[in-house]
Design a protein around this motif. Structure first.
Motif, mmCIF file in Angstrom:
data_model
loop_
_atom_site.group_PDB
_atom_site.id
_atom_site.type_symbol
_atom_site.label_atom_id
_atom_site.label_comp_id
_atom_site.label_asym_id
_atom_site.label_seq_id
_atom_site.Cartn_x
_atom_site.Cartn_y
_atom_site.Cartn_z
ATOM 1 N N ASN A 23 21.479 47.448 24.435
ATOM 2 C CA ASN A 23 22.712 48.150 24.767
ATOM 3 C C ASN A 23 23.026 48.205 26.255
ATOM 4 O O ASN A 23 24.054 48.739 26.638
ATOM 5 C CB ASN A 23 22.671 49.577 24.210
ATOM 6 N N SER A 24 22.147 47.713 27.101
ATOM 7 C CA SER A 24 22.387 47.704 28.533
ATOM 8 C C SER A 24 21.669 46.503 29.133
ATOM 9 O O SER A 24 20.747 45.953 28.518
ATOM 10 C CB SER A 24 21.877 48.997 29.177
ATOM 11 N N PRO A 25 22.050 46.091 30.329
ATOM 12 C CA PRO A 25 21.367 44.949 30.957
ATOM 13 C C PRO A 25 19.857 45.171 31.119
ATOM 14 O O PRO A 25 19.071 44.255 30.885
ATOM 15 C CB PRO A 25 22.057 44.819 32.317
ATOM 16 N N LYS A 26 19.425 46.382 31.474
ATOM 17 C CA LYS A 26 17.989 46.636 31.646
ATOM 18 C C LYS A 26 17.266 46.632 30.299
ATOM 19 O O LYS A 26 16.140 46.152 30.207
ATOM 20 C CB LYS A 26 17.749 47.944 32.389
ATOM 21 N N MET A 27 17.917 47.127 29.263
ATOM 22 C CA MET A 27 17.303 47.084 27.931
ATOM 23 C C MET A 27 17.162 45.635 27.471
ATOM 24 O O MET A 27 16.127 45.251 26.911
ATOM 25 C CB MET A 27 18.122 47.901 26.940
ATOM 26 N N THR A 28 18.178 44.833 27.729
ATOM 27 C CA THR A 28 18.116 43.406 27.390
ATOM 28 C C THR A 28 17.002 42.735 28.177
ATOM 29 O O THR A 28 16.234 41.936 27.629
ATOM 30 C CB THR A 28 19.473 42.730 27.660
ATOM 31 N N GLY A 47 17.686 54.690 35.194
ATOM 32 C CA GLY A 47 17.441 54.496 36.618
ATOM 33 C C GLY A 47 16.486 53.339 36.868
ATOM 34 O O GLY A 47 16.719 52.232 36.396
ATOM 35 N N LYS A 48 15.394 53.618 37.568
ATOM 36 C CA LYS A 48 14.410 52.585 37.906
ATOM 37 C C LYS A 48 13.276 52.492 36.891
ATOM 38 O O LYS A 48 12.281 51.825 37.144
ATOM 39 C CB LYS A 48 13.823 52.871 39.290
ATOM 40 N N GLU A 49 13.427 53.139 35.730
ATOM 41 C CA GLU A 49 12.338 53.165 34.764
ATOM 42 C C GLU A 49 12.787 52.703 33.385
ATOM 43 O O GLU A 49 13.967 52.774 33.048
ATOM 44 C CB GLU A 49 11.767 54.582 34.667
ATOM 45 N N GLU A 97 4.801 50.526 26.378
ATOM 46 C CA GLU A 97 4.743 50.090 27.770
ATOM 47 C C GLU A 97 5.795 50.840 28.569
ATOM 48 O O GLU A 97 6.918 51.032 28.108
ATOM 49 C CB GLU A 97 4.971 48.583 27.878
ATOM 50 N N PHE A 98 5.392 51.230 29.759
ATOM 51 C CA PHE A 98 6.272 51.963 30.663
ATOM 52 C C PHE A 98 6.426 51.153 31.941
ATOM 53 O O PHE A 98 5.438 50.744 32.542
ATOM 54 C CB PHE A 98 5.693 53.350 30.943
ATOM 55 N N ASN A 115 14.097 48.012 41.766
ATOM 56 C CA ASN A 115 15.287 48.746 42.184
ATOM 57 C C ASN A 115 16.068 49.162 40.941
ATOM 58 O O ASN A 115 15.704 48.800 39.828
ATOM 59 C CB ASN A 115 16.151 47.889 43.133
ATOM 60 N N ALA A 116 17.126 49.903 41.136
ATOM 61 C CA ALA A 116 17.905 50.421 40.001
ATOM 62 C C ALA A 116 18.631 49.325 39.224
ATOM 63 O O ALA A 116 19.014 49.536 38.078
ATOM 64 C CB ALA A 116 18.906 51.468 40.486
ATOM 65 N N ARG A 117 18.817 48.147 39.819
ATOM 66 C CA ARG A 117 19.458 47.041 39.092
ATOM 67 C C ARG A 117 18.528 46.477 38.019
ATOM 68 O O ARG A 117 18.981 45.823 37.089
ATOM 69 C CB ARG A 117 19.880 45.934 40.061
ATOM 70 N N GLY A 118 17.231 46.681 38.162
ATOM 71 C CA GLY A 118 16.284 46.254 37.149
ATOM 72 C C GLY A 118 16.076 44.754 37.076
ATOM 73 O O GLY A 118 15.952 44.197 35.994
ATOM 74 N N GLU A 119 16.006 44.094 38.232
ATOM 75 C CA GLU A 119 15.848 42.639 38.249
ATOM 76 C C GLU A 119 14.391 42.183 38.238
ATOM 77 O O GLU A 119 14.095 41.078 37.803
ATOM 78 C CB GLU A 119 16.555 42.062 39.475
ATOM 79 N N LYS A 120 13.491 43.035 38.747
ATOM 80 C CA LYS A 120 12.064 42.705 38.762
ATOM 81 C C LYS A 120 11.251 43.947 38.453
ATOM 82 O O LYS A 120 11.650 45.066 38.757
ATOM 83 C CB LYS A 120 11.648 42.141 40.122
#
Length: 125
Positions: free
Chosen positions: A12-17, A82-84, A103-104, A109-114
């Motif tokens: 549902n979001s870029p970070k979840m993907t 956020g960043k998590e 897993e946590f 960063n907040a963009r979640g790229e790495k």
């Protein structure tokens, strides 16, 4: 070939993907994908087993794990804020063993790229 089963709300979001793709890459042993998405100073704390620090050591552990073929990955939940982020599910192995995992993640960063750090809880069920 690894069978992937994922809850419908796991993208549902870029970070979840991102986390879904990261876990699929892990299950399939896609080293290139994983290496490109972690920081050089990654910390991977496998609770009750080992604490891996640095990209080179992370790669070494992944190389050792490649021999343990995952035949099915079930992703039950993915959360991000956020960043998590967090993921939990089940891995079924070719050797017949089944593991439940949570897993946590902490992103660079907040963009979640790495991924900067990863804490893994894994038990045989």
């Amino acid at each position: 070939m690894t069978k992937i089963i994922s809850s419908l709300n796991c993208g549902n979001s870029p970070k979840m993907t991102f986390l879904k793709e990261f876990n699929i890459a892990f299950a399939k042993g896609d080293m290139k994908f994983l290496i490109e998405r972690i920081t050089d100073d990654i910390v991977w704390d496998i609770i009750g087993d080992d604490k891996i620090e640095g990209k080179e050591r992370f790669i070494g552990i992944l190389e050792k794990m490649k021999s343990q073929e995952v035949v099915e990955l079930i992703i039950d939940q993915i959360l991000s804020h956020g960043k998590e982020g967090a993921v939990n599910g089940i891995m079924k192995m070719k050797n017949g063993k089944t593991y439940a995992f949570s897993e946590f993640y902490v992103f660079q960063n907040a963009r979640g790229e790495k991924i900067k750090s990863l804490t893994t809880y894994c038990i045989e069920v």
